[in-house]
Design a protein around this motif. Structure first.
Motif, PDB file in Angstrom:
ATOM      1  N   HIS A 131     -92.188   3.260  -3.850  1.00  0.00           N
ATOM      2  CA  HIS A 131     -91.084   2.034  -3.964  1.00  0.00           C
ATOM      3  C   HIS A 131     -91.621   1.160  -5.153  1.00  0.00           C
ATOM      4  N   ARG A 132     -90.725   0.430  -5.586  1.00  0.00           N
ATOM      5  CA  ARG A 132     -91.019  -0.671  -6.632  1.00  0.00           C
ATOM      6  C   ARG A 132     -90.161  -1.703  -6.344  1.00  0.00           C
ATOM      7  N   VAL A 133     -90.621  -3.048  -6.565  1.00  0.00           N
ATOM      8  CA  VAL A 133     -89.891  -4.177  -6.339  1.00  0.00           C
ATOM      9  C   VAL A 133     -89.526  -4.644  -7.872  1.00  0.00           C
ATOM     10  N   PHE A 134     -88.221  -4.976  -8.075  1.00  0.00           N
ATOM     11  CA  PHE A 134     -87.532  -5.423  -9.396  1.00  0.00           C
ATOM     12  C   PHE A 134     -86.929  -6.891  -8.912  1.00  0.00           C
ATOM     13  N   TRP A 135     -87.607  -7.969  -9.740  1.00  0.00           N
ATOM     14  CA  TRP A 135     -87.101  -9.231  -9.290  1.00  0.00           C
ATOM     15  C   TRP A 135     -86.134  -9.857 -10.319  1.00  0.00           C
ATOM     16  N   LEU A 136     -85.025 -10.189  -9.971  1.00  0.00           N
ATOM     17  CA  LEU A 136     -83.859 -10.695 -10.770  1.00  0.00           C
ATOM     18  C   LEU A 136     -83.795 -12.067 -11.164  1.00  0.00           C
TER      19      LEU A 136
ATOM     20  N   ALA B 292     -85.805  -0.196 -17.545  1.00  0.00           N
ATOM     21  CA  ALA B 292     -85.264  -0.346 -18.825  1.00  0.00           C
ATOM     22  C   ALA B 292     -83.717  -0.707 -18.741  1.00  0.00           C
ATOM     23  N   VAL B 293     -83.170  -0.327 -17.911  1.00  0.00           N
ATOM     24  CA  VAL B 293     -81.789  -0.733 -17.663  1.00  0.00           C
ATOM     25  C   VAL B 293     -81.642  -2.108 -17.138  1.00  0.00           C
ATOM     26  N   ILE B 294     -82.549  -2.380 -16.126  1.00  0.00           N
ATOM     27  CA  ILE B 294     -82.530  -3.620 -15.611  1.00  0.00           C
ATOM     28  C   ILE B 294     -82.867  -4.683 -16.574  1.00  0.00           C
ATOM     29  N   LYS B 295     -83.792  -4.599 -17.535  1.00  0.00           N
ATOM     30  CA  LYS B 295     -84.519  -5.364 -18.661  1.00  0.00           C
ATOM     31  C   LYS B 295     -83.075  -5.701 -19.431  1.00  0.00           C
ATOM     32  N   GLN B 296     -82.122  -4.724 -19.765  1.00  0.00           N
ATOM     33  CA  GLN B 296     -81.097  -4.798 -20.628  1.00  0.00           C
ATOM     34  C   GLN B 296     -79.718  -5.752 -20.086  1.00  0.00           C
ATOM     35  N   ILE B 297     -79.663  -5.601 -18.780  1.00  0.00           N
ATOM     36  CA  ILE B 297     -78.635  -6.305 -18.231  1.00  0.00           C
ATOM     37  C   ILE B 297     -78.871  -7.670 -17.524  1.00  0.00           C
TER      38      ILE B 297
END
Length: 604
Positions: A148-153, A217-222
């Protein structure tokens, strides 16, 4: 025991003979295909397609393959033999191959015939294992456990990101999201805050490690900072009202005079008569009143004559009222978010809902004034699509506590370029009113009939013009510039209002002395500057700039106690705690000491 061993030996021998037979058969087919091809080439044949299934590999490793409806396993064996690669196919690998490949590498040829049958391969050392797509996915999943990996928004919600990256997950992947924030601002304190999430939104992705790079990469773009717009609205309402009225009153009393009736009159404008005296009730009396000037508003020209039993009054009015109302609100809003602004008033009224068992009263509000509701949609080409609803209204409550409203509003959806202005005009309304009152018959007489009638003409004209200027805030520099401009405009208005006050007011005097102190201090005249700043603080003790200037001149701070018992009590509770800082402004703290370092009386 010997018979069983002989049986096993026979089985092994048969298997070996079968394998040798198969290899011989394949070699024969390959040799036959080569001989046929060589025969055609020697005869000078120009045919583009060979007559038999063939697989050839040149010295530089380029492969040529011509097969038609050949079983996939047979094509793999032919490719293995000619290219000298070790290919092992799974029992589940099935299908047929029809292909003509020219000058391709071994990997390209192998991948082409496998993908046509939903198969794939994996190389391990010198061996190439061929599986179906499902078998290979299952093997890779078993060999690589999920993590798993956590992505902060920062700027997008977890639910929005979940919908975007869901297609990027493997069949074993999943997503967990942070709880959504509460929508709107609660009207009562009990519903605000609570246990709602106070940190950033986030998502937790459970999948294979090789999927994380593409998802990141997708999260960084949006997940980028949204744009903002500054909407500057100018709403102008111009109203023109013209009133023209003329009325003539006759009041005639017969058999009794005005004095007997104890009548009163404000000069010669009207007559207010009292009750008829009892001793005159047996006399014959009569009265004739037109009261035609009652329809004429007060003001204008009034002329009256009162003589004995007759009163004549003429009232004429011509009034022109030109009114302009200007509103200039400015609102900063995020992309696709609703902005709402009201500059006006709210009038509360009670509504009652009656049911069979009860009556429930509820307070509602009527909002009037200048209102602006909009939603911007910022494009990447410098244009902004604006959903707009400007409104300018007046209203209130009737004597029976019912709301009424007179409004001018428009709802539209327009496209505007950054920095340009939207004009909404033509909201024009004109009301003409002609009122005429007269005595029957007498008012219709020519010439003299004007003395027995009154007339009132009213013209009301109103026009609303709305100007909206839209600015896209592209970066922090734009935001700082617009903020500084608004701050400077507010300061100009504030200073202008202060300068409009009387010169001997306390605020004006304080500002005058302060400016004089600043000028003298800059010239090095500290004594005169100190006197002026003290005069400024005498007029306005809370002038913060003056307090700072006085401290700078005297090189000291005002640290005397203000005599507040509560303040001293709280400070006494804090000062003894570990880690407490020194008293502010250099105030001395207990224990107090004399110059000889002995404790002062009354201290510990």
């Amino acid at each position: 025991m010997r018979t069983s061993r002989q049986y096993v030996d026979r089985r092994i021998a048969c298997a070996i003979l079968g394998a040798l037979y198969t290899c011989a058969l394949v070699n024969a087919q390959v040799q036959e295909s080569q001989e046929s091809q060589e025969s055609q080439e020697s005869q000078g044949s120009d045919t583009a397609h060979p007559n038999a299934d063939t697989v050839t590999v040149s010295d530089d490793g380029m492969t040529e393959l011509h097969v038609a409806d050949m079983p996939l396993t047979t094509a793999l064996r032919m490719l293995s033999v000619r290219s000298h690669h070790n290919i092992i196919a799974s029992p589940a690998v099935q299908g047929t191959v029809s292909a003509d490949l020219y000058d391709v590498t071994f990997e390209e040829a192998l991948r082409a015939i496998l993908r046509a049958n939903d198969c794939d391969y994996e190389a391990r050392g010198d061996l190439i294992y061929v599986y179906t797509a499902e078998e290979l996915a299952a093997l890779r999943a078993a060999a690589t456990p999920t993590t798993h990996r956590v992505f902060w928004l920062n700027y997008v919600t977890a639910s929005d990101v979940e919908r975007v990256i869901q297609p990027l997950l493997s069949e074993h992947g999943s997503i967990a999201t942070s709880p959504a924030a509460r929508v709107g601002i609660a009207a009562n304190p009990q519903s605000a805050g609570g246990d709602a999430l106070a940190g950033h939104d986030f998502i937790v992705v459970y999948d294979y490690p090789d999927r994380f790079a593409e998802i990141a990469a997708v999260i960084k773009q949006i997940d980028i900072k949204p744009l903002q717009v500054l909407v500057e609205a100018t709403i102008l309402r111009a109203g023109l009202t013209e009133d023209n009225a003329l009325g003539i009153d006759f009041t005639t009393v017969g058999g009794i005079d005005f004095a007997t009736l104890q009548s009163t009159s404000p000069a010669a404008q009207s007559i207010t008569t009292g009750n008829t005296p009892q001793v005159r009730l047996d006399d014959t009396t009569f009265t004739a009143r037109t009261e035609l000037n009652a329809a004429v508003p007060a003001g204008g020209f009034t002329f009256g004559i009162i003589k004995d039993r007759v009163g004549v009054f003429i009232r004429a009015l011509e009034e022109i009222a030109d009114t302009e109302v200007l509103a200039n609100p400015k609102v900063l809003a995020l992309n696709k978010q609703v902005g709402n602004l009201i500059v006006g008033r709210r009038d509360g009224y009670i509504t009652t809902t009656v049911t069979e068992t009860s009556a429930v009263e509820k307070i509602e509000f009527l909002e009037t004034g200048t209102q602006l509701t909009f939603r911007p949609f910022i494009g990447t080409d410098g244009y902004v699509r604006m959903e707009l609803h400007p409104e300018d209204s007046i209203g209130g409550l009737t004597p029976s506590e019912l709301p009424f409203e007179q409004t001018t509003e428009v709802t539209t959806n327009v496209l505007v370029r950054d920095g340009h202005t939207i004009l909404i005009g033509g909201l024009f309304r004109e009301v003409n009113s002609d009122t005429r009152a007269q005595m029957p018959l007498l008012g219709d007489l020519p010439i003299v009939g004007a003395a027995f009638r009154s007339r009132s003409d009213t013209l009301a004209r109103e026009e609303v013009i709305i100007l909206l200027t839209v600015h896209i805030i592209k970066d922090d520099a734009d935001y700082a510039r617009y903020s500084a401009e608004q701050f400077e405009d507010i300061e100009r208005i504030r200073v202008g209002l202060r300068r409009g006050m009387m010169w001997h007011g306390r605020d004006r005097l304080a500002q005058t002395y302060y400016r004089r102190a600043v000028k003298l201090f800059a010239q090095g005249q500290e004594g005169d500057a100190l006197w002026n700043v003290r005069m400024a603080l005498h007029s306005q003790p809370r002038l913060l700039a003056g307090i700072k200037l006085k401290e700078e001149i005297e090189q000291t701070r005002e640290w005397d106690e203000d005599g507040s018992i509560t303040r001293n009590f709280i400070w006494d509770l804090i000062v003894g705690k570990p880690g407490a800082e020194a008293p502010p402004f250099g105030r001395p703290a207990p224990p107090f000491r004399r110059q000889d370092n002995s404790d002062a009386p009354g201290t510990e």
